[in-house]
Design a protein around this motif. Structure first.
Motif, short mmCIF file in Angstrom:
data_model
loop_
_atom_site.label_atom_id
_atom_site.label_comp_id
_atom_site.label_asym_id
_atom_site.label_seq_id
_atom_site.Cartn_x
_atom_site.Cartn_y
_atom_site.Cartn_z
N GLU A 161 0.85 -1.18 0.00
CA GLU A 161 0.00 0.00 0.00
C GLU A 161 0.89 1.24 0.00
O GLU A 161 1.69 1.44 0.92
CB GLU A 161 -0.91 0.00 1.23
CG GLU A 161 -1.50 1.34 1.63
CD GLU A 161 -2.53 1.90 0.67
OE1 GLU A 161 -2.65 1.40 -0.45
OE2 GLU A 161 -3.21 2.86 1.06
N SER A 163 1.07 4.50 0.98
CA SER A 163 0.26 5.23 1.94
C SER A 163 0.72 6.68 2.06
O SER A 163 1.43 7.21 1.20
CB SER A 163 0.30 4.52 3.29
OG SER A 163 -0.65 5.05 4.18
N LYS A 181 -7.30 7.15 3.16
CA LYS A 181 -6.01 6.54 3.49
C LYS A 181 -6.10 5.75 4.80
O LYS A 181 -5.51 4.68 4.94
CB LYS A 181 -4.93 7.60 3.57
CG LYS A 181 -4.46 8.12 2.22
CD LYS A 181 -3.83 7.01 1.39
CE LYS A 181 -3.24 7.51 0.09
NZ LYS A 181 -2.66 6.40 -0.72
N LYS A 185 -5.56 1.71 5.19
CA LYS A 185 -4.59 1.19 6.17
C LYS A 185 -5.23 0.07 6.98
O LYS A 185 -4.62 -0.99 7.17
CB LYS A 185 -4.13 2.32 7.08
CG LYS A 185 -3.16 1.88 8.19
CD LYS A 185 -2.59 3.07 8.93
CE LYS A 185 -3.63 3.76 9.80
NZ LYS A 185 -3.95 2.96 11.02
N SER A 206 2.86 -1.21 4.28
CA SER A 206 2.36 0.14 4.09
C SER A 206 3.56 1.08 4.04
O SER A 206 4.32 1.20 5.02
CB SER A 206 1.42 0.54 5.24
OG SER A 206 0.93 1.85 5.06
#
Length: 215
Positions: A161, A163, A181, A185, A206
């Motif tokens: 991800e 992030s 976001k 997560k 992440s």
């Protein structure tokens, strides 16, 4: 793969043939037309020779990224969540046919800040829904289908991800982006927990690259 028609319901369970050819690695990357997604694609192509790249975005990346026959691009609108499940199922069925992978990556890079307005000033709620589809719903659809197809035929699966500090901190006028976001997560944290429960060789990461100039 066309998304110009209303998709029909279909059985989406992946087919895993008895005899599979071994392919070294594969990576699916979203948001590849420019910026960080494009640089991820270039870095993988340079540093992991032989990797198969599946590049997703609204606009095509530069030709240098598509120079190898093992690199393919699909123009896709991630906010069109009606067509997305069928489009991705067709794509992954084709990509995984008769194959087994040593490592399968997915880089969740695509996203949009959406409306940059104070909460009390938001009025375009159609745009709100479109941004939620782009940033959250499409991410859930993409990764659910990715795991369904690639986890059973890959020695290792890595879900990344891309992030942002917005997943952890509030920023004025970024209510949508921060919310999205944070939602992503938690989604990937749940996926990691489920992978552990099922004893899958699946890892989630992440990564917050910081402020970038994408042009």
């Amino acid at each position: 793969f066309s998304s110009g028609h209303k998709p029909q319901e279909r059985h989406t369970t992946p087919h895993h043939p008895r005899s599979m050819s071994q392919t070294k690695e594969i990576a699916i990357i979203t948001g590849v037309s420019r910026g960080y997604g494009l640089e991820i694609a270039r870095s993988l192509a340079k540093n992991r020779p032989g990797i198969e790249l599946v590049l997703l975005g609204r606009g095509a990346p530069p030709e240098d990224v598509l120079s190898s026959p093992s690199h393919r691009f699909l123009s896709i609108d991630l906010s069109d969540i009606t067509a997305l499940p069928v489009t991705l199922t067709d794509l992954f069925q084709d990509v995984t046919k008769d194959k087994r992978f040593t490592k399968a990556f997915i880089f969740n890079n695509a996203g949009s800040i959406g409306l940059g307005e104070y909460v009390s000033e938001i009025e375009d709620f159609g745009r709100v829904a479109e941004t939620i589809n782009m940033n959250v719903t499409s991410c859930i659809i993409l990764n659910s289908i990715f795991v369904k197809f690639f986890q059973p035929i890959s020695d290792d699966v890595v879900v990344v991800e891309i992030s942002s500090g917005a997943a952890f901190n509030p920023y004025a006028t970024w209510s949508l982006y921060c919310s999205h976001k944070a939602a992503r997560k938690m989604f990937f944290q749940v996926l990691a927990q489920e992978a552990k429960m099922k004893s899958w060789n699946l890892k989630t990461l992440s990564y917050c690259p910081g402020v970038m100039h994408t042009n």
